[in-house]
Design a protein around this motif. Structure first.
Motif, PDB file in Angstrom:
ATOM      1  N   VAL A 109       0.908  -1.253   0.019  1.00 22.25           N
ATOM      2  CA  VAL A 109      -0.018  -0.143   0.192  1.00 22.25           C
ATOM      3  C   VAL A 109       0.819   1.256   0.016  1.00 22.25           C
ATOM      4  CG1 VAL A 109      -1.815   1.448   1.459  1.00 22.25           C
ATOM      5  CG2 VAL A 109      -1.736  -1.084   1.145  1.00 22.25           C
ATOM      6  N   ASN A 110       0.820   2.313  -0.926  1.00 20.63           N
ATOM      7  CA  ASN A 110       1.384   3.390  -0.963  1.00 20.63           C
ATOM      8  C   ASN A 110       1.428   4.000   0.348  1.00 20.63           C
ATOM      9  OD1 ASN A 110       2.232   3.244  -3.905  1.00 20.63           O
ATOM     10  ND2 ASN A 110       0.418   4.071  -4.376  1.00 20.63           N
ATOM     11  N   GLY A 111       2.603   4.306   0.700  1.00 22.20           N
ATOM     12  CA  GLY A 111       2.860   5.249   2.101  1.00 22.20           C
ATOM     13  C   GLY A 111       2.837   4.343   3.182  1.00 22.20           C
ATOM     14  N   GLU A 112       2.432   3.030   3.035  1.00 22.86           N
ATOM     15  CA  GLU A 112       2.184   1.861   4.284  1.00 22.86           C
ATOM     16  C   GLU A 112       3.518   0.919   4.194  1.00 22.86           C
ATOM     17  OE1 GLU A 112      -1.431   0.899   5.719  1.00 22.86           O
ATOM     18  OE2 GLU A 112      -2.440   2.414   4.586  1.00 22.86           O
ATOM     19  N   GLY A 113       3.551   0.284   2.888  1.00 25.59           N
ATOM     20  CA  GLY A 113       4.618  -0.608   2.780  1.00 25.59           C
ATOM     21  C   GLY A 113       3.634  -1.794   2.825  1.00 25.59           C
ATOM     22  N   GLY A 181       2.089  -5.914   9.274  1.00 27.51           N
ATOM     23  CA  GLY A 181       3.065  -5.194   8.311  1.00 27.51           C
ATOM     24  C   GLY A 181       4.250  -4.885   9.146  1.00 27.51           C
ATOM     25  N   SER A 182       4.827  -3.338   8.928  1.00 23.97           N
ATOM     26  CA  SER A 182       6.098  -2.874   9.569  1.00 23.97           C
ATOM     27  C   SER A 182       5.325  -2.489  10.859  1.00 23.97           C
ATOM     28  CB  SER A 182       6.585  -1.847   8.919  1.00 23.97           C
ATOM     29  OG  SER A 182       6.976  -2.162   7.748  1.00 23.97           O
ATOM     30  N   SER A 183       6.412  -2.575  11.974  1.00 21.63           N
ATOM     31  CA  SER A 183       5.876  -1.953  13.209  1.00 21.63           C
ATOM     32  C   SER A 183       7.186  -1.389  13.950  1.00 21.63           C
ATOM     33  CB  SER A 183       5.730  -3.373  14.285  1.00 21.63           C
ATOM     34  OG  SER A 183       5.343  -3.009  15.620  1.00 21.63           O
TER      35      SER A 183
END
Length: 379
Positions: A109-113, A181-183
């Motif tokens: 997702v753009n901006g979120e990875g 996702g990332s954290s």
């Protein structure tokens, strides 16, 4: 016979069970701490959004489309290696690709990875993950085969470009699965890790099984080296790393080594973990830029090769500053066998391509050994 044992048995026909002690690739010899005529160089994320050729491809294809289309993944890989003049080509892929055959959907997702829409947070979720569909990942091996054939012939200097395959480490992939996702703090990951050791072990075992088969496919296709990315291991204390991560990571790395290739193990912000990471038996430990190279090598141990460790943001600096940093890293390595020049993490968007090319050229020029140096002084 367990599924993992079956995978190893099936893979044993294409590689000897011990590392080959010599190679026509300067990069592979350095991974094995053999003497080389100069320091090999390549860059983490060397094919990426900073490069116009890559962005031209991205205008017509998504990231996952590129990864899952062997001809395009190979093209991107080859173009970057040739444009930069490096000693190794790392296949263009993504750490999360094994999620799909395991039954876990994700997207970028753009901006979120990367985003995993249904995070894995219970024992039931873990039990449902599949380990029998790794053949679905063979598009990565097909891309490696194309790249390997392209670089099969030695270059003008007689050296053959090394081919790098890769996979994520169990902890890093588990954290993506659990967090979604990332954290920043890995709260959900650590809650599961601390709260249900059996569930954590089940997830780690499943990841090792899948990643072993995935790495086997890549080696069979022509990968000379496998790099294992533990991008988020730096979020762990030494005690937690030893208790919850080291066993599965060691199992994965040791199984990959039975395929007859060296293994590079890399994490970010892991200086405190380096003495424990060496216990995995990896041939090369990647160093990020937060630890001086000589200190990182001391922590990693004299019997391990190291890779790194220029701060990727230094690539934005004026060339006199940038060259001085390159000279400093090479001086710290002091021509000892087993140093591979690289960044401390991946190239970021907007990085001047000319500066990346210049670093590769400087490493080639500044690190060339004299005839006496090639013998390799004791460490």
């Amino acid at each position: 016979m367990t599924q993992t044992a079956a995978i190893l048995a099936e893979a044993s026909h294409f590689r000897a069970p011990t590392l080959v002690a010599s190679s026509d690739s300067r990069f592979v010899r350095a991974c094995l701490r053999e003497p080389v005529d100069r320091t090999p160089v390549w860059f983490l994320r060397q094919a990426g959004r900073y490069m116009p050729e890559y962005m031209a491809v991205r205008r017509h294809h998504s990231l996952l489309d590129i990864c899952r289309t062997p001809s395009i993944a190979a093209e991107v890989t080859i173009t970057a290696a040739e444009r930069l003049g490096v000693d190794a080509a790392i296949i263009f892929a993504d750490l999360l690709l094994p999620f799909t055959p395991m039954g876990l959907d994700f997207e970028f997702v753009n901006g979120e990875g990367p985003v995993v829409h249904q995070p894995v947070r219970t024992r039931e979720h873990i039990a449902a993950l599949r380990t029998d569909r790794t053949d679905d990942l063979r598009y990565v091996a097909e891309a490696i085969s194309t790249v390997s054939k392209h670089f099969a012939s030695p270059r003008v200097d007689g050296d053959r470009l090394g081919i790098i395959g890769f996979c994520g480490a169990p902890f890093t992939l588990a954290s993506y699965m659990i967090e979604g996702g990332s954290s920043r703090n890995y709260v959900e990951t650590k809650k599961l890790m601390y709260g249900d050791r059996d569930a954590w072990r089940m997830l780690s075992d499943k990841l090792v099984t899948v990643l072993t088969a995935y790495a086997a496919q890549q080696v069979e296709a022509g990968a000379d080296v496998i790099q294992v990315f533990d991008s988020w291991a730096g979020a762990l204390s030494v005690e937690d790393y030893r208790d919850y991560v080291l066993p599965a990571t060691t199992q994965l790395i040791q199984q990959i080594k039975t395929f007859g290739v060296p293994v590079i193990y890399f994490g970010v912000d892991t200086a405190s973990l380096l003495p424990t990471m060496r216990e995995t038996g990896a041939d090369v430990l990647g160093l990020d830029w937060r630890v001086p190279l000589e200190e990182g090598w001391r922590l990693a141990g004299a019997d391990v090769a190291v890779q790194g460790n220029l701060d990727p943001i230094t690539l934005f600096a004026p060339q006199d500053v940038l060259r001085a940093r390159v000279e400093g890293i090479l001086a710290a390595a002091a021509n000892r066998p087993g140093h591979i020049f690289n960044l401390g993490h991946g190239i970021v968007p907007g990085t001047p391509v000319d500066n990346v090319i210049a670093v590769a050229q400087w490493v080639r020029e500044l690190s060339r050994r004299s005839g006496a140096d090639r013998i390799g002084a004791p460490r």
